[in-house]
Design a protein around this motif. Structure first.
Motif, short mmCIF file in Angstrom:
data_model
loop_
_atom_site.label_atom_id
_atom_site.label_comp_id
_atom_site.label_asym_id
_atom_site.label_seq_id
_atom_site.Cartn_x
_atom_site.Cartn_y
_atom_site.Cartn_z
N ILE A 137 0.84 -1.20 0.00
CA ILE A 137 0.00 0.00 0.00
C ILE A 137 0.87 1.25 0.00
O ILE A 137 0.62 2.20 -0.74
N GLY A 138 1.91 1.26 0.80
CA GLY A 138 2.85 2.39 0.80
C GLY A 138 3.55 2.52 -0.54
O GLY A 138 3.81 3.63 -1.02
N PHE A 139 3.87 1.39 -1.15
CA PHE A 139 4.52 1.42 -2.46
C PHE A 139 3.61 2.06 -3.50
O PHE A 139 4.06 2.88 -4.30
N PHE A 140 2.32 1.73 -3.49
CA PHE A 140 1.40 2.33 -4.45
C PHE A 140 1.21 3.83 -4.19
O PHE A 140 1.05 4.61 -5.13
N GLY A 141 1.22 4.22 -2.93
CA GLY A 141 1.15 5.64 -2.61
C GLY A 141 2.37 6.39 -3.13
O GLY A 141 2.25 7.47 -3.71
N ALA A 142 3.54 5.81 -2.95
CA ALA A 142 4.77 6.43 -3.46
C ALA A 142 4.78 6.47 -4.98
O ALA A 142 5.21 7.46 -5.58
N LEU A 143 4.31 5.41 -5.59
CA LEU A 143 4.24 5.36 -7.05
C LEU A 143 3.31 6.45 -7.58
O LEU A 143 3.62 7.11 -8.58
N THR A 144 2.20 6.67 -6.90
CA THR A 144 1.28 7.74 -7.29
C THR A 144 1.98 9.09 -7.21
O THR A 144 1.86 9.92 -8.11
N ALA A 145 2.71 9.33 -6.13
CA ALA A 145 3.43 10.61 -5.97
C ALA A 145 4.48 10.79 -7.06
O ALA A 145 4.64 11.88 -7.61
N VAL A 146 5.18 9.72 -7.42
CA VAL A 146 6.21 9.80 -8.47
C VAL A 146 5.57 10.12 -9.82
O VAL A 146 6.06 10.96 -10.57
N VAL A 147 4.47 9.45 -10.12
CA VAL A 147 3.79 9.69 -11.41
C VAL A 147 3.27 11.12 -11.48
O VAL A 147 3.44 11.80 -12.50
#
Length: 89
Positions: free
Chosen positions: A55-65
């Motif tokens: 879940i944290g990984f997907f949150g970080a991925l969203t921020a990067v995108v």
């Protein structure tokens, strides 16, 4: 005591204009803030919800995108928070 801590803080500010480093040193020095931020933020990404690190990984991925598209930092942070919120529901 104040003078002892004041000198090491102000001396580099006066020296930095007079010292010229090679380009590779400048690139290396410019990368330090990003490395420090990564070291501080990455453990938090993996421990948002201890038993669900994805879940944290997907949150970080969203921020990067969102950052990749040039959006404001606040928008990227809000997007990451919303992603984590939606995935935890």
């Amino acid at each position: 005591m104040a003078l002892v801590t004041l000198i090491p803080r102000f001396v580099p500010a006066y020296i930095v204009d007079k010292v010229h480093f090679p380009n590779w040193v400048n690139r290396w020095l410019n990368a330090i803030p990003y490395a420090a931020l990564g070291a501080l933020i990455f453990p938090g990404i993996l421990t948002v919800i201890p038993d669900k690190p994805h879940i944290g990984f997907f949150g970080a991925l969203t921020a990067v995108v969102l950052s990749f598209f040039g959006l404001n930092v606040i928008i990227a942070v809000i997007g990451a928070i919303l992603t984590v919120y939606v995935l935890t529901m």
